[in-house]
Design a protein around this motif. Sequence first.
Motif, PDB file in Angstrom:
ATOM      1  N   ALA A 201       0.810  -1.210   0.000  1.00  0.00           N
ATOM      2  CA  ALA A 201       0.000   0.000   0.000  1.00  0.00           C
ATOM      3  C   ALA A 201       0.853   1.274   0.000  1.00  0.00           C
ATOM      4  O   ALA A 201       0.300   2.386   0.063  1.00  0.00           O
ATOM      5  N   GLY A 202       2.168   1.131  -0.040  1.00  0.00           N
ATOM      6  CA  GLY A 202       3.040   2.295  -0.028  1.00  0.00           C
ATOM      7  C   GLY A 202       3.183   2.933   1.337  1.00  0.00           C
ATOM      8  O   GLY A 202       3.595   4.083   1.454  1.00  0.00           O
ATOM      9  N   VAL A 203       2.851   2.187   2.384  1.00  0.00           N
ATOM     10  CA  VAL A 203       2.965   2.681   3.761  1.00  0.00           C
ATOM     11  C   VAL A 203       4.266   2.141   4.362  1.00  0.00           C
ATOM     12  O   VAL A 203       4.528   0.934   4.279  1.00  0.00           O
ATOM     13  N   PRO A 204       5.094   2.981   4.975  1.00  0.00           N
ATOM     14  CA  PRO A 204       6.346   2.487   5.550  1.00  0.00           C
ATOM     15  C   PRO A 204       6.098   1.403   6.586  1.00  0.00           C
ATOM     16  O   PRO A 204       5.242   1.555   7.463  1.00  0.00           O
ATOM     17  N   PRO A 205       6.828   0.307   6.500  1.00  0.00           N
ATOM     18  CA  PRO A 205       6.673  -0.761   7.504  1.00  0.00           C
ATOM     19  C   PRO A 205       7.034  -0.274   8.902  1.00  0.00           C
ATOM     20  O   PRO A 205       7.813   0.676   9.075  1.00  0.00           O
ATOM     21  N   ILE A 206       6.487  -0.942   9.887  1.00  0.00           N
ATOM     22  CA  ILE A 206       6.775  -0.623  11.289  1.00  0.00           C
ATOM     23  C   ILE A 206       8.004  -1.378  11.776  1.00  0.00           C
ATOM     24  O   ILE A 206       8.723  -0.929  12.661  1.00  0.00           O
ATOM     25  N   ALA A 299       5.976  -6.072  17.220  1.00  0.00           N
ATOM     26  CA  ALA A 299       6.544  -4.771  16.889  1.00  0.00           C
ATOM     27  C   ALA A 299       7.843  -4.597  17.670  1.00  0.00           C
ATOM     28  O   ALA A 299       8.140  -5.364  18.590  1.00  0.00           O
ATOM     29  N   PRO A 300       8.654  -3.596  17.332  1.00  0.00           N
ATOM     30  CA  PRO A 300       9.944  -3.435  18.027  1.00  0.00           C
ATOM     31  C   PRO A 300       9.819  -3.310  19.541  1.00  0.00           C
ATOM     32  O   PRO A 300      10.720  -3.743  20.272  1.00  0.00           O
ATOM     33  N   PHE A 358       5.677   4.971  16.354  1.00  0.00           N
ATOM     34  CA  PHE A 358       6.749   4.597  15.432  1.00  0.00           C
ATOM     35  C   PHE A 358       6.988   5.660  14.362  1.00  0.00           C
ATOM     36  O   PHE A 358       7.818   5.469  13.483  1.00  0.00           O
ATOM     37  N   ARG A 359       6.238   6.733  14.422  1.00  0.00           N
ATOM     38  CA  ARG A 359       6.380   7.788  13.411  1.00  0.00           C
ATOM     39  C   ARG A 359       6.751   9.103  14.095  1.00  0.00           C
ATOM     40  O   ARG A 359       6.662   9.250  15.317  1.00  0.00           O
ATOM     41  N   ASN A 360       7.146  10.076  13.287  1.00  0.00           N
ATOM     42  CA  ASN A 360       7.378  11.441  13.772  1.00  0.00           C
ATOM     43  C   ASN A 360       8.309  11.483  14.974  1.00  0.00           C
ATOM     44  O   ASN A 360       8.020  12.088  15.997  1.00  0.00           O
ATOM     45  N   GLY A 361       9.429  10.803  14.849  1.00  0.00           N
ATOM     46  CA  GLY A 361      10.411  10.830  15.929  1.00  0.00           C
ATOM     47  C   GLY A 361      10.109   9.912  17.071  1.00  0.00           C
ATOM     48  O   GLY A 361      10.670  10.056  18.148  1.00  0.00           O
ATOM     49  N   GLY A 362       9.206   8.929  16.850  1.00  0.00           N
ATOM     50  CA  GLY A 362       8.874   7.962  17.894  1.00  0.00           C
ATOM     51  C   GLY A 362      10.015   6.994  18.104  1.00  0.00           C
ATOM     52  O   GLY A 362      11.167   7.260  17.756  1.00  0.00           O
ATOM     53  N   SER A 363       9.667   5.799  18.655  1.00  0.00           N
ATOM     54  CA  SER A 363      10.715   4.859  19.060  1.00  0.00           C
ATOM     55  C   SER A 363      11.314   4.101  17.899  1.00  0.00           C
ATOM     56  O   SER A 363      12.266   3.374  18.068  1.00  0.00           O
ATOM     57  N   ARG A 364      10.768   4.271  16.709  1.00  0.00           N
ATOM     58  CA  ARG A 364      11.291   3.513  15.565  1.00  0.00           C
ATOM     59  C   ARG A 364      12.583   4.143  15.056  1.00  0.00           C
ATOM     60  O   ARG A 364      12.721   5.336  14.971  1.00  0.00           O
TER      61      ARG A 364
END
Length: 364
Positions: A201-206, A299-300, A358-364
């Motif tokens: 779907a073009g969504v970055p994997p987690i 998840a991580p 996991f986005r916007n500077g989260g833990s990912r």
Amino acid sequence: MSRFDIVIIGAGIAGASLAAEVAPHASVLMLEAEDQPGYHATGRSAAFWSETYGGPLIQPLTSASGPWLQDHGLLTPRGELYLARASEWGEVERMMAAFNGRVVMERWSVEQARRWLPGLSNDFAEALWMPSCTDIDVAGAHQLFLKGARQAGAELRCGAPLERAERMGSGWRLVAGGPVIEAGVLVSAAGAWADQVAALAGVPPIGIQPYRRTVVQLEVDPPAPADLPLVMAMDGSFYFKPEAGGRLWLSPHDETPDSPCDAAADELDVAVAIDRFEKAARWPIRRVERRWAGLRSFAPDRLPVYGFDPLEPRFFWCAAQGGFGIQTAPAAAKMAAALLLGRQVAEIDPAPYLPDRFRNGGSR
């Protein structure tokens, strides 16, 4: 071309429970890659409900799911016994503190534990008894969710792996082995394949990682008593529980990184399980009757992921349930459905499980 408000990829326990909750309020299609739903993780569960399994942040989902499972006749009393060595005294203390006031626990001497396990090794010094643990009728729960979804109008298509997902103005255009499907929202409830659905779907994997878990069925002498509790090692090196006919289900509690696949038991993991069991208890094994493996996906941060992806507002995650997806399904599905339908979440704070972390500077 057919049009649905919501298309859920995966019809295992995650997808089926979510479909049952949202189908009364929206048009829903479940797309299942296999010829039957629940072929992978759902169909290979060790089938127990434990309030401590998965840790303190999973316990609210597990405890809130108990009444639904009980009301539908899906739970059978079992009990759970954690075995600890003298060097693991600190782990016992930490576990009791982590669940203080939320899960009933009793500290037992090793002599009390030997009432269940006469041949218990002298390596163990104490035990924790948790009476709330039960067996789950996994197939029964899964079928109830599928039935509820169907009765509410949801459609299920098996043998229909997602091949293509293209973003369009009002949602998605999907190809899954047949005519083009239009969807308002695309839900990834595909277990070990959840990140692959996102990538299509073009969504970055987690970064959801599948891990192989092995279980063997043993014929033991004497046969396992039917009322034997679930027995867990405090260090996470094994667990076992009784099965019909006096058999035992034994796992080395393995977590071997794997790729999304039809998992099979590795002979080395089977040998490790038996070795750990024989060191823990003097309980002769007559033969190994069966062996199998399933994939548990994390998840991580090892918490499940429920919610809309902040980078793609028409893509919803219902994934990374690890080994606790079945025991948390009723409450998790209610929470996820509220998020999906834009409604207020009633019982459980969804913040720890949102993909935003996991986005916007989260833990990912």
